[in-house]
Design an enzyme around this catalytic site. Structure first.
Site: not given
Ligand code: UDP
Length: 392
Positions: A182, A186, A258, A288, A309, A357, A359
């Site tokens: 995911r 770069r 989860r 996070r 979280e 999962y 998006d």
């Protein structure tokens, strides 16, 4: 049971279970094609886990179920999405704290140079990271192998090992490689979290946007109305975006998910200077911190709200977030898929309905395809399958 559910079904009616993104998009397309649609939602709000609401005290728009950033390369999805809200361009930037230092994430040239205390140019960094990567792994079978073959052990241990263990509650060596795929890697200083052409947030939050999708005279939304498979007997087609195993009463056990717990805090000013700060070390119990007002830079707030979280294993009373999809889940999944395939008049959709999962943009794309296939099936009298997008 509401009175009208047991009534004889009128032609061109459909029931949709779940007022999240998948359900809302299907409802809209069917309503625009002349169907009467009822959407049953067990929660007291629409929007599923994209739900946003303004905090009463501070006025900050909160992402109640964790940060959601809309991003897509699909013109169709973008066109559909922007019919219902004004979207503001938003390039998501994530920072990660590892061993007491803060880095940009995903791994970019800045992360590499900062982490290794170097000043490499792109080609040099590419060669440097290739030298760190494990070139003996040709077809990574796990998250860990994917990381080691892509970035090598040092970056893996600093940014991914601890976070992933906390997020998924399993060793990265047990998790699929697809989870890491995911994230981009770069060799430039571009630090957007996503690569997609369109990256934006609806100006007034996701719930307003989804309310606009559902705002059609032929769509009725029933909040706090759980829908059971017994109610599906009345001949109307059902689009089920609830948990796949939940449709069958969890008869063979529960698919693993989860869940997340959020601790919310209110303060003055700017708490962390960015929307999301990841905490990659294993000894921090949370993954996070989201500071919500940074998702609306076009608004101005003196106060701030941030959410810490904590992932945990989803129990029967908890909200499912992330499908785990390990090997043992897949055999149970196979069982429910077979059951679903034998069930007439129901199509399973979305993240929970297909145990994937997904998006937001993929949910929209799949919901558009599902609705189109249903309309086509009705006009040709073809059967509508249990899955337009199979879980396996
Ligand atoms: N991940 C990680 N460290 C990070 C960020 C992500 O190890 O700092 C891993 C983790 O396993 C996570 C996956 O990458 O589940 C995908 O990250 P993404 O940000 O896409 O997760 P989401 O926002 O969907 O929770």
């Amino acid at each position: 049971m509401p009175q009208d559910i047991s009534a004889v079904p009128a032609a061109n009616t459909a029931n949709i279970v779940g007022a999240g993104l998948s359900g809302a998009v299907i409802a809209r397309v069917l309503a625009e094609a002349g169907h009467k649609v009822t959407v049953f939602e067990s929660r007291d709000h629409i929007g599923g886990n994209c739900h946003t609401e303004r905090d009463a005290e501070t006025g900050v728009m909160l992402h109640r179920y964790g940060p959601h950033i809309f991003h897509t390369d699909s013109e169709d999805v973008w066109q559909f999405a922007t019919r219902f809200a004004n979207f503001k361009r938003f390039h998501h930037k994530v920072r990660a704290t590892s061993r007491g230092k803060v880095y940009p994430l995903p791994v970019t040239l800045a992360t590499i140079n900062q982490f290794f205390e170097l000043a490499l140019r792109p080609d040099e960094a590419r060669a440097f990271v290739a030298g760190k990567a494990d070139s003996t792994i040709n077809a990574p079978r796990s998250f860990e192998e994917q990381a080691q073959s892509m970035i090598g052990n040092e970056l893996y241990e600093a940014f991914f090992k601890g976070y992933t263990q906390k997020q998924w509650g399993r060793a990265p060596s047990e998790l699929p490689a697809s989870i890491l795929k995911r994230l981009p890697l770069r060799f430039t200083y571009e630090d957007s979290y996503f690569n997609h052409k369109y990256q934006a947030l609806p100006e007034n939050g996701y719930t307003d946007w989804i309310a606009a999708i559902l705002d059609h005279p032929d769509i009725t939304v029933r909040l706090k109305q759980p829908f059971t498979n017994q109610q599906a007997q009345d001949g109307e087609h059902v689009f089920w975006s609830g948990p796949l195993d939940g449709y069958f009463g969890y008869s063979q056990g529960r698919l693993a998910y989860r869940s997340l717990r959020f601790e919310n805090f209110t303060g003055e000013g700017d708490y962390q200077g960015c929307p999301v700060m990841n905490f990659c070390d294993a000894d921090k119990p949370y993954t996070r911190v989201t500071e919500h007002k940074h998702f609306a830079p076009w608004e101005s707030h003196d106060k701030t709200v941030y959410s810490v979280e904590y992932p945990f294993e989803c129990g029967p009373e908890d909200t499912p977030y992330y499908p785990v999809r390990l090997v043992e889940d897949k055999s149970l999944l196979q069982h429910y898929v077979s059951q679903a395939d034998q069930t007439k008049g129901v199509t399973f959709v979305g993240r929970l309905g297909t145990y994937r999962y997904l998006d937001m943009d993929v949910c929209i794309a799949e919901a558009l395809q599902t609705a189109a296939q249903f309309l086509e099936a009705q006009s040709t009298q073809a059967p509508m399958p249990a899955f337009v997008h199979p879980p396996l």
